[in-house]
Design a protein around this motif. Structure first.
Motif, mmCIF file in Angstrom:
data_model
loop_
_atom_site.group_PDB
_atom_site.id
_atom_site.type_symbol
_atom_site.label_atom_id
_atom_site.label_comp_id
_atom_site.label_asym_id
_atom_site.label_seq_id
_atom_site.Cartn_x
_atom_site.Cartn_y
_atom_site.Cartn_z
ATOM 1 N N ALA A 1 14.395 -8.613 0.895
ATOM 2 C CA ALA A 1 13.942 -9.992 0.714
ATOM 3 C C ALA A 1 12.607 -10.050 -0.024
ATOM 4 O O ALA A 1 12.428 -10.879 -0.920
ATOM 5 N N ILE A 2 11.668 -9.182 0.349
ATOM 6 C CA ILE A 2 10.363 -9.202 -0.322
ATOM 7 C C ILE A 2 10.509 -8.814 -1.796
ATOM 8 O O ILE A 2 9.897 -9.420 -2.669
ATOM 9 N N ILE A 3 11.353 -7.833 -2.073
ATOM 10 C CA ILE A 3 11.590 -7.424 -3.465
ATOM 11 C C ILE A 3 12.252 -8.563 -4.235
ATOM 12 O O ILE A 3 11.850 -8.884 -5.357
ATOM 13 N N SER A 4 13.240 -9.186 -3.628
ATOM 14 C CA SER A 4 13.948 -10.295 -4.277
ATOM 15 C C SER A 4 13.001 -11.456 -4.574
ATOM 16 O O SER A 4 13.039 -12.030 -5.671
ATOM 17 N N LEU B 1 9.697 -11.375 -4.924
ATOM 18 C CA LEU B 1 8.732 -11.009 -5.964
ATOM 19 C C LEU B 1 9.389 -10.925 -7.340
ATOM 20 O O LEU B 1 8.798 -11.326 -8.347
ATOM 21 N N PHE B 2 10.641 -10.434 -7.394
ATOM 22 C CA PHE B 2 11.332 -10.359 -8.680
ATOM 23 C C PHE B 2 11.616 -11.763 -9.200
ATOM 24 O O PHE B 2 11.414 -12.043 -10.391
ATOM 25 N N SER B 3 12.060 -12.656 -8.322
ATOM 26 C CA SER B 3 12.319 -14.045 -8.728
ATOM 27 C C SER B 3 11.043 -14.712 -9.222
ATOM 28 O O SER B 3 11.055 -15.432 -10.223
ATOM 29 N N SER B 4 9.941 -14.460 -8.525
ATOM 30 C CA SER B 4 8.656 -15.012 -8.939
ATOM 31 C C SER B 4 8.240 -14.468 -10.306
ATOM 32 O O SER B 4 7.777 -15.217 -11.173
ATOM 33 N N MET C 1 4.993 -4.605 -10.482
ATOM 34 C CA MET C 1 5.571 -3.386 -9.932
ATOM 35 C C MET C 1 7.062 -3.599 -9.650
ATOM 36 O O MET C 1 7.905 -2.779 -10.030
ATOM 37 N N VAL C 2 7.384 -4.706 -9.003
ATOM 38 C CA VAL C 2 8.784 -5.009 -8.694
ATOM 39 C C VAL C 2 9.574 -5.219 -9.982
ATOM 40 O O VAL C 2 10.671 -4.679 -10.138
ATOM 41 N N TYR C 3 9.028 -5.971 -10.915
ATOM 42 C CA TYR C 3 9.733 -6.270 -12.168
ATOM 43 C C TYR C 3 10.117 -4.988 -12.907
ATOM 44 O O TYR C 3 11.276 -4.806 -13.276
ATOM 45 N N VAL C 4 9.163 -4.085 -13.104
ATOM 46 C CA VAL C 4 9.462 -2.890 -13.902
ATOM 47 C C VAL C 4 10.396 -1.928 -13.171
ATOM 48 O O VAL C 4 11.275 -1.331 -13.789
ATOM 49 N N ILE C 5 10.228 -1.803 -11.855
ATOM 50 C CA ILE C 5 11.105 -0.891 -11.118
ATOM 51 C C ILE C 5 12.516 -1.454 -11.024
ATOM 52 O O ILE C 5 13.499 -0.725 -11.209
ATOM 53 N N VAL C 6 12.636 -2.754 -10.770
ATOM 54 C CA VAL C 6 13.977 -3.368 -10.698
ATOM 55 C C VAL C 6 14.661 -3.294 -12.057
ATOM 56 O O VAL C 6 15.852 -2.978 -12.139
ATOM 57 N N GLU D 1 16.340 9.533 -2.817
ATOM 58 C CA GLU D 1 15.120 8.758 -3.024
ATOM 59 C C GLU D 1 15.530 7.291 -3.219
ATOM 60 O O GLU D 1 15.861 6.878 -4.320
ATOM 61 N N ASN D 2 15.499 6.530 -2.140
ATOM 62 C CA ASN D 2 15.943 5.141 -2.171
ATOM 63 C C ASN D 2 14.797 4.243 -2.642
ATOM 64 O O ASN D 2 13.816 4.030 -1.918
ATOM 65 N N LEU D 3 14.923 3.737 -3.872
ATOM 66 C CA LEU D 3 13.846 2.941 -4.451
ATOM 67 C C LEU D 3 13.592 1.655 -3.680
ATOM 68 O O LEU D 3 12.448 1.224 -3.545
ATOM 69 N N GLU D 4 14.654 1.035 -3.168
ATOM 70 C CA GLU D 4 14.464 -0.203 -2.399
ATOM 71 C C GLU D 4 13.614 0.059 -1.158
ATOM 72 O O GLU D 4 12.688 -0.696 -0.860
ATOM 73 N N ASP D 5 13.922 1.128 -0.451
ATOM 74 C CA ASP D 5 13.149 1.461 0.745
ATOM 75 C C ASP D 5 11.701 1.810 0.393
ATOM 76 O O ASP D 5 10.759 1.317 1.027
ATOM 77 N N LEU D 6 11.524 2.659 -0.604
ATOM 78 C CA LEU D 6 10.174 3.088 -0.965
ATOM 79 C C LEU D 6 9.329 1.924 -1.483
ATOM 80 O O LEU D 6 8.173 1.759 -1.084
ATOM 81 N N LEU D 7 9.918 1.106 -2.364
ATOM 82 C CA LEU D 7 9.193 -0.039 -2.913
ATOM 83 C C LEU D 7 8.927 -1.071 -1.821
ATOM 84 O O LEU D 7 7.809 -1.573 -1.696
ATOM 85 N N GLY D 8 9.946 -1.369 -1.030
ATOM 86 C CA GLY D 8 9.782 -2.348 0.033
ATOM 87 C C GLY D 8 8.735 -1.926 1.047
ATOM 88 O O GLY D 8 7.880 -2.727 1.457
#
Length: 158
Positions: free
Chosen positions: A8-11, A13-16, A47-52, A143-150
């Motif tokens: 949810a936090i990644i989503s 921030l990406f939407s923003s 950070m979220v934009y480039v990783i996603v 290496e789960n990017l969602e977990d690490l980024l979140g």
């Protein structure tokens, strides 16, 4: 305080980030304007934009070839930094290795960005990047990017 999932936090921030980029007045055919628009995002949004974008491109589309030919390669140095920041070191290494194939001269900063924007890759470089795709795919359960980024973003907001 609200308990929010990593997804949810990644989503959010990406939407923003996408909203801010859609409202920004820049020419997407000009690498410098696009790059500056992304630099105008908050640190978490960027950070979220480039990783996603990396993950979407390499997982769901044409791999690193698509990543570079769609011009997201201009953000490769920032992506490597962001990945290392969230402790996704194996993924960062793969992105770093991909740079060696598309930037054999080791260009830096604006010279690098100008050279990889609207890049058309040779068949040889495409084959080299495919090896990065294979390595990237093998990290799926390691290496789960969602977990690490979140987790990183959760720590930032504490």
């Amino acid at each position: 305080m609200e308990n929010i999932s990593n997804r949810a936090i990644i989503s959010r921030l990406f939407s923003s980030a996408e909203l801010h980029l859609n409202l920004a007045e820049y020419n997407p055919d000009n690498w410098s304007e696009w790059y500056q628009a992304v630099q105008g995002l908050t640190v978490p949004e960027k950070m979220v934009y480039v990783i996603v974008k990396l993950n979407q491109t390499t997982v769901t589309n044409g791999g690193f070839v698509e990543f570079y030919e769609a011009s997201f390669g201009i953000f490769a140095p920032e992506i490597i930094h962001a990945l290392n920041e969230i402790n996704a070191v194996a993924t960062a290494e793969i992105v770093s290795d991909s740079l060696q194939f598309v930037n054999p001269k080791g260009l830096l900063d604006t010279d690098f960005k100008a050279s990889v924007f609207k890049l058309e890759l040779s068949e040889q470089v495409q084959k080299q990047l495919y090896t990065c795709d294979v390595r990237y795919d093998q990290l799926q359960d390691v290496e789960n990017l969602e977990d690490l980024l979140g987790d990183y973003l959760q720590q930032m907001t504490k």
